[in-house]
Write an enzyme that holds these catalytic residues in place. Structure first.
Site, PDB file in Angstrom:
ATOM      1  N   GLY B  54       7.166  50.482  21.524  1.00  0.00           N
ATOM      2  CA  GLY B  54       6.963  49.953  22.857  1.00  0.00           C
ATOM      3  C   GLY B  54       7.800  50.696  23.882  1.00  0.00           C
ATOM      4  N   SER B  55       7.429  50.577  25.142  1.00  0.00           N
ATOM      5  CA  SER B  55       8.203  51.202  26.214  1.00  0.00           C
ATOM      6  C   SER B  55       9.328  50.258  26.670  1.00  0.00           C
ATOM      7  CB  SER B  55       7.283  51.537  27.391  1.00  0.00           C
ATOM      8  OG  SER B  55       6.344  52.523  26.991  1.00  0.00           O
ATOM      9  N   GLY B  56      10.237  50.808  27.451  1.00  0.00           N
ATOM     10  CA  GLY B  56      11.357  50.014  27.968  1.00  0.00           C
ATOM     11  C   GLY B  56      12.654  50.231  27.218  1.00  0.00           C
ATOM     12  N   HIS B  57      12.647  51.184  26.265  1.00  0.00           N
ATOM     13  CA  HIS B  57      13.825  51.423  25.422  1.00  0.00           C
ATOM     14  C   HIS B  57      14.456  52.784  25.681  1.00  0.00           C
ATOM     15  CE1 HIS B  57      12.917  47.854  23.095  1.00  0.00           C
ATOM     16  NE2 HIS B  57      11.701  48.294  22.818  1.00  0.00           N
ATOM     17  N   ASP B 110       3.550  47.220  15.119  1.00  0.00           N
ATOM     18  CA  ASP B 110       3.669  48.616  14.695  1.00  0.00           C
ATOM     19  C   ASP B 110       3.182  48.776  13.260  1.00  0.00           C
ATOM     20  OD1 ASP B 110       5.382  49.988  17.007  1.00  0.00           O
ATOM     21  OD2 ASP B 110       6.215  48.007  16.644  1.00  0.00           O
ATOM     22  N   HIS B 219      14.233  43.183  21.857  1.00  0.00           N
ATOM     23  CA  HIS B 219      13.307  42.575  22.815  1.00  0.00           C
ATOM     24  C   HIS B 219      13.743  41.153  23.149  1.00  0.00           C
ATOM     25  CE1 HIS B 219      11.266  45.307  19.986  1.00  0.00           C
ATOM     26  NE2 HIS B 219      10.854  45.869  21.093  1.00  0.00           N
TER      27      HIS B 219
END
Lengths: 332, 332
Positions: B54-57, B110, B219
């Site tokens: 996922g994005s945001g990391h 995932d 998350h």
């Protein structure tokens, strides 16, 4: 406040010890606990390069110690100038007998302490010359450039000065290149949330939720206007509207772009701003030679971004291209 | 909320475009806008290395594309798995005919999407084998290691797998080395303030001011306990009390230490935690072979830190030592 430290009064000491412990491959201590040096410094035959500044701006300032970059750095308290003694000890740590270029930012405390340290160094036989970064074009009008603060553009000044020194330039040549670098550089910052100095425990300035402060300084110094929070595109436009006419940067110019987060703004958002900034530059016929996006010069947990442009010539390009190996800037 | 974006729904697209624009010297686009690749990939004769998440990391996951690291990465929405199609396209971008090692984290989405993509790749004649990171030792008991999440230890898995592939190892050898890397790795996270997904506009979990959540996921997945906020030293102790007995790490071991901020915690504070962690390891007779401190795997604007240890042997050391040139990890 949900911040992580032991005693607020020892934060800088604790941080410096942890930094040294984690980065032994690049940095080394000196006898002054507030001065760190490149482990190879002083490098025989090379002009020394020194900077210094308050803590809380990581990776600035100590993260820019390293190969082809700064030889020694003086660290102050959070958001406060290093002492004159620390600057002097940094000069000693960097000097290999060829003199030292002290490349620092335009703040009252730093100016005073550098001036004292340069005088004391002279008495010890160490020649120190200075360049004072004043790239923040929102901090004073263009005709009062001597009042402008130094912000993230300092990194490009260090990159150029450090490279020039590494390439064998003498002190006057290093000073001339670093001065040209900062003269060709303009920055502006936009804050979207304030930061908290742990010893204070609450923000020492306010940015209301849903607003942004245009031209804010790295310590929360007032900007030129407060507006409702704009989109990423709007922020890119606003920053370039201030930067481009100031030098000015015009069609045909080649530039380095440095977009830094102020600390707590996710890097994801910085890339969104960069996308628009790159588009605007392309539309204006300004060519991006190299770009840096990330947390290069922060202000604790402040939110927001700074944008910096440096106009290039062949000498500056050569300096920008030279590899560096520092904690905060690695370039093959 | 004082966050910087255009439309929340287009954040990932905008970010990927900005990232590509800023890092053309390392990354290149593919036909799938959610898949980026190393500009040299696929590299003839080399086993491909892929990850995704996922994005945001940031800098995870796309920041770990580069020389001697990952060949291609699939990017999902913020905090969501990439699609099976994106994983498949990443496999295609990385495969030079020698097969692909897919090294990713243990999350339901995932796992499902990788499984589908591996099957579709097989039908296309691309052999893909996987290693699933499960280094977060606070996310499930040791006897349920298959339930543990992958967190910052993934970076060390990529470093080892990427190095092994670059050194000429075949697919089975890359998989074996990456599996050993993650088997020797344990992480734990402590959160001190929650993060906000811009499309949501407010934190989707709570960490009360003055408290910390031990074992929190990347998350905001619940940890194992909520406590009053400890000092930096107390946080280092608490994380190592969870990590050290789990493998266990014992006197005489050599380790890599990775201390990452979760996003909005100043790097200054991360070094203060590191100082204590290094001291504890020294007291226990555990030798730090290499350390990484900084924002290596973040969660938007969450506050807190994660600590990761990997126990080394000669093969892992050789992999850790290999230079890398990626946006998020540069090592000479």
């Amino acid at each position: 406040m949900n911040r992580i430290f032991n005693k607020a009064d020892y934060m800088v000491e604790d941080m410096l010890k942890g930094f040294l412990e984690a980065n032994k491959d690049i940095v080394a201590p000196t006898e002054n606990p507030r001065v760190l040096k490149y482990k190879q410094a002083p490098i025989p035959g090379k002009t020394g390069v020194v900077t210094g500044g308050g803590s809380g701006h990581k990776p600035a300032f100590i993260g820019y110690i390293g190969m082809n970059l700064c030889d020694a750095v003086a660290a102050g308290e959070i958001f406060s100038s290093p002492t004159a003694a620390a600057f002097l000890d940094a000069f000693k740590a960097a000097d290999a007998g060829n003199g030292v270029a002290c490349l620092y930012g335009n703040y009252a405390g730093d100016n005073m302490n550098v001036r004292i340290a340069v005088r004391k160094a002279k008495a010890l036989g160490i020649t120190v010359k200075t360049v004072v970064a004043n790239d923040d074009c929102a901090s004073a009008p263009k005709d009062q450039a001597e009042k402008r603060r130094g912000v993230a553009g300092e990194i490009l000044m260090w990159k150029v000065g450090g490279a020039k020194a590494a390439m064998g330039a003498d002190l006057d040549q290093v000073i001339a290149a670093a001065q040209k670098a900062i003269d060709n550089t303009r920055s502006v910052g936009i804050g979207t949330a304030p930061c908290t100095i742990p010893a204070v425990g609450h923000p020492n300035f306010i940015i209301e939720d849903g607003t942004m402060e245009v031209g804010i300084g790295h310590h929360g110094e007032p900007g030129i206007k407060i507006e409702p929070l704009k989109s990423a595109d709007g922020i890119a436009e606003e920053m370039l509207d201030l930067i481009l006419p100031d030098l000015p940067y015009v069609s045909g110019d080649e530039v380095v772009v440095l977009l830094s987060g102020l600390g707590a703004t996710p890097v994801m958002e910085q890339y969104i701003v960069y996308k628009k900034a790159a588009q605007i530059l392309e539309d204006r016929g300004i060519s991006v030679y190299k770009s840096y996006v990330g947390n290069y010069f922060t202000s604790l947990d402040m939110m927001g971004v700074t944008l910096t442009l440096m106009k290039l010539d062949e000498e500056l390009k050569e300096c920008i291209d030279l590899p560096v190996n520092a904690v905060g800037l690695k370039q093959f």
